[in-house]
Design an enzyme around this catalytic site. Structure first.
Site, PDB file in Angstrom:
ATOM      1  N   LYS A  57       0.843  -1.200   0.000  1.00  0.00           N
ATOM      2  CA  LYS A  57       0.000   0.000   0.000  1.00  0.00           C
ATOM      3  C   LYS A  57       0.878   1.251   0.000  1.00  0.00           C
ATOM      4  O   LYS A  57       0.617   2.205  -0.739  1.00  0.00           O
ATOM      5  CB  LYS A  57      -0.941  -0.010   1.223  1.00  0.00           C
ATOM      6  CG  LYS A  57      -2.061  -1.031   1.058  1.00  0.00           C
ATOM      7  CD  LYS A  57      -2.844  -1.306   2.320  1.00  0.00           C
ATOM      8  CE  LYS A  57      -3.817  -2.462   2.057  1.00  0.00           C
ATOM      9  NZ  LYS A  57      -4.553  -2.914   3.227  1.00  0.00           N
ATOM     10  N   GLN A 101      -4.806  -1.576   9.341  1.00  0.00           N
ATOM     11  CA  GLN A 101      -4.639  -2.906   8.735  1.00  0.00           C
ATOM     12  C   GLN A 101      -5.261  -3.970   9.647  1.00  0.00           C
ATOM     13  O   GLN A 101      -4.969  -4.031  10.831  1.00  0.00           O
ATOM     14  CB  GLN A 101      -3.136  -3.184   8.513  1.00  0.00           C
ATOM     15  CG  GLN A 101      -2.842  -4.492   7.788  1.00  0.00           C
ATOM     16  CD  GLN A 101      -3.398  -4.517   6.373  1.00  0.00           C
ATOM     17  OE1 GLN A 101      -3.250  -3.567   5.611  1.00  0.00           O
ATOM     18  NE2 GLN A 101      -4.057  -5.610   6.007  1.00  0.00           N
ATOM     19  N   ASP A 124     -11.298   2.614   3.809  1.00  0.00           N
ATOM     20  CA  ASP A 124     -11.710   1.217   3.629  1.00  0.00           C
ATOM     21  C   ASP A 124     -13.220   1.099   3.464  1.00  0.00           C
ATOM     22  O   ASP A 124     -13.719   0.042   3.073  1.00  0.00           O
ATOM     23  CB  ASP A 124     -11.269   0.377   4.838  1.00  0.00           C
ATOM     24  CG  ASP A 124     -10.026  -0.451   4.553  1.00  0.00           C
ATOM     25  OD1 ASP A 124      -9.748  -0.714   3.359  1.00  0.00           O
ATOM     26  OD2 ASP A 124      -9.347  -0.849   5.512  1.00  0.00           O
TER      27      ASP A 124
END
Ligand code: NAD
Length: 307
Positions: A57, A101, A124
């Site tokens: 990422k 994460q 997200d």
């Protein structure tokens, strides 16, 4: 029946490269307005797979000129310390996106942490405000994997209106938002899950089948209507012929005999997920500056106007 040479093997790497190009252009256009999109990536603990995901990422962010800020926290970090960091990132006007994460260590309540992220920075798309907004058809930050699947479907089929789509799997991160996005695109949507009766029969009626189950090669040609388009989200590591390989939830070789287009694993949906995270960071920046309009379709991604 299809001869496999006429099947469109959907190239997720090429599609992701196109999304990343649009993101790069949009970031450069935003800089003209004094904005530099920034993504905070928070990793708690030392899970090796999570470390690889975070590294990728950060790499994609660098490639698209998005500023990334890594916060690597010890495995024993308390929930209240993590919530404190998220509060700081929420309040920091130079941070546009916050990604925590997953999975988090078991002593931390994942849901409490995800709900603590400011909805406009929730790249997200897991905050209930964004989940609710998606089901109401509002413009909100949406989960990256289903968003990537939509890009692949629209690249392949164009307008999806009126298509019958079957989504296999109903997880919060893939299946449910996928169904909501397909509905928003005017598909007729059926969701098949572990308690569904006649799953194969339902799939055989579909023009589009999106599979996110986590079971290697669960669907073969007998589940599929001739000419349908298959998006295989599954990533399964199996031992075969003495080596480890990645396979999807669809038996690719069998499906090739009937489908008109299909994503491979690897190289299909996977590369799209990170690309859409970068796109969400740009979208988040735009949503945080409502006076500034960046048109969000790929073709318009570089068009900026002040309203
Ligand atoms: P999950 O375990 O949270 O959900 C699986 C879903 O499958 C459940 O909703 C369950 O109802 C359904 N299911 C289980 N058995 C079934 C059956 N026999 N018939 C029909 N449905 C059944 O999984 P997830 O997080 O949604 O992930 C699914 C797969 O997608 C995994 O392989 C995961 O690794 C992969 N994945 C890939 C990406 C990517 O970027 N490519 C992103 C997320 C997940």
């Amino acid at each position: 029946m299809n001869s496999s040479c006429s099947v469109n093997i959907i190239d997720g790497k090429a599609a992701a490269a196109r999304v990343l190009n649009d993101v790069r252009d949009a970031v450069s256009a935003l800089k003209d307005y004094g904005l530099h999109p920034a993504l905070a990536v928070v990793l708690v603990g030392h899970d090796p797979a999570s470390q690889v995901y975070v590294r990728n990422k950060v790499l994609r962010a660098k490639e698209t000129s998005i500023r990334s800020v890594e916060h690597k926290l010890a495995a024993e970090t308390t929930e209240s310390d993590l919530l404190g960091l998220i509060a700081d990132l929420n309040a920091d006007p130079t941070i546009n996106g916050i990604l925590v994460q997953l999975p988090l260590p078991t002593h931390i309540n994942e849901n409490r942490v995800l709900q603590a992220i400011a909805p406009l920075k929730d790249v997200d798309g897991f905050h209930s405000e964004n989940v609710g907004g998606l089901s109401q058809g509002r413009e909100v930050l949406t989960p990256c994997t289903p968003n990537g699947c939509m890009h692949l479907l629209q690249d392949t089929l164009g307008d999806l209106s009126g298509k019958h789509a079957v989504v296999v799997g109903r997880s919060n991160i893939v299946g449910k938002p996928m169904a909501a996005l397909l509905l928003k695109a005017n598909c007729t949507v059926t969701v098949v899950h572990s308690r569904s009766v006649n799953a194969g029969e339902l799939c055989r009626q579909a023009d589009i089948v999106v599979v996110a189950v986590g079971r290697p090669r669960m669907l073969d040609a007998s589940w599929l209507k001739p000419g349908c388009v298959v998006i295989d989200v599954g990533i399964n590591r199996i031992e075969e012929d003495g080596r480890t390989r990645l396979v999807g939830d669809v038996d690719f070789d069998s499906a090739l005999r009937v489908v008109s287009a299909i994503t491979p694993v690897p190289g299909g949906v996977g590369p799209m997920t990170i690309a859409l995270l970068m796109k969400n960071t740009v979208t988040a920046t735009r949503l945080q500056h409502p006076a500034l309009t960046i048109h969000s379709t790929p073709a318009e991604a570089t068009c900026l106007s002040i309203s």
